[in-house]
Scaffold this motif. Structure first.
Motif, short mmCIF file in Angstrom:
data_model
loop_
_atom_site.label_atom_id
_atom_site.label_comp_id
_atom_site.label_asym_id
_atom_site.label_seq_id
_atom_site.Cartn_x
_atom_site.Cartn_y
_atom_site.Cartn_z
N ASP A 196 0.83 -1.21 0.00
CA ASP A 196 0.00 0.00 0.00
C ASP A 196 0.87 1.26 0.00
O ASP A 196 0.61 2.20 -0.76
CB ASP A 196 -0.92 0.03 1.23
N ARG A 210 -1.09 4.37 -1.54
CA ARG A 210 -2.46 4.28 -1.03
C ARG A 210 -2.51 4.72 0.43
O ARG A 210 -1.54 4.58 1.16
CB ARG A 210 -2.98 2.85 -1.18
N GLN A 240 -13.66 2.93 -2.26
CA GLN A 240 -12.53 2.00 -2.17
C GLN A 240 -12.81 0.83 -1.23
O GLN A 240 -12.04 -0.13 -1.19
CB GLN A 240 -11.29 2.74 -1.68
#
Length: 131
Positions: free
Chosen positions: A42, A47, A60
């Motif tokens: 991530d 992210r 998401q």
């Protein structure tokens, strides 16, 4: 009703010293490993933190939950199977409520608690080293 909670508590505490207690260490460690792995991915992809995004961003949410299930679904299923085996050996019956407490605690809790902080930590560390 109080007898049910007393039995539930005694049965849950019995897992700590009972047979197959090694799984109480091993399964959360495996889930934590998956959380660390996913948190690093991530961070590298830029992210945001997992739990915060699941709670705050409906767009998401489904993708992140699918990703989490992909990571710890097998750990969860193993936790269900091993706890059912434990219950059959030790208690001579399978108590569904106990399965619904033990399996998610061993698989999902460590994953959810670690993935976001690992993402933030890795992102912060990589940001400092790249500047």
């Amino acid at each position: 009703m109080g007898d049910i909670f007393i039995r539930l508590w005694n049965n849950l505490m019995g897992r700590i010293t009972g047979p197959m207690n090694f799984r109480l260490i091993m399964q959360p460690l495996v889930a934590a490993g998956f959380a660390i792995w996913s948190g690093v991915k991530d961070a590298r992809a830029g992210r945001p933190a997992f739990l915060w995004t699941v709670v705050r961003d409906p767009a998401q949410r489904s993708g992140l939950l699918r990703s989490a299930w992909k990571d710890v679904g097998k750990v969860f299923m193993l936790a269900v199977i091993l706890d059912a085996i434990y219950q059959l050996i030790q208690l001579r019956a399978v108590h569904l409520l106990e399965l619904l407490i033990v399996a998610p605690t061993l698989a999902f809790v460590p994953y959810v608690l670690l993935r976001g902080p690992v993402t933030r930590l890795v992102a912060r560390f990589t940001h400092r080293t790249s500047t």
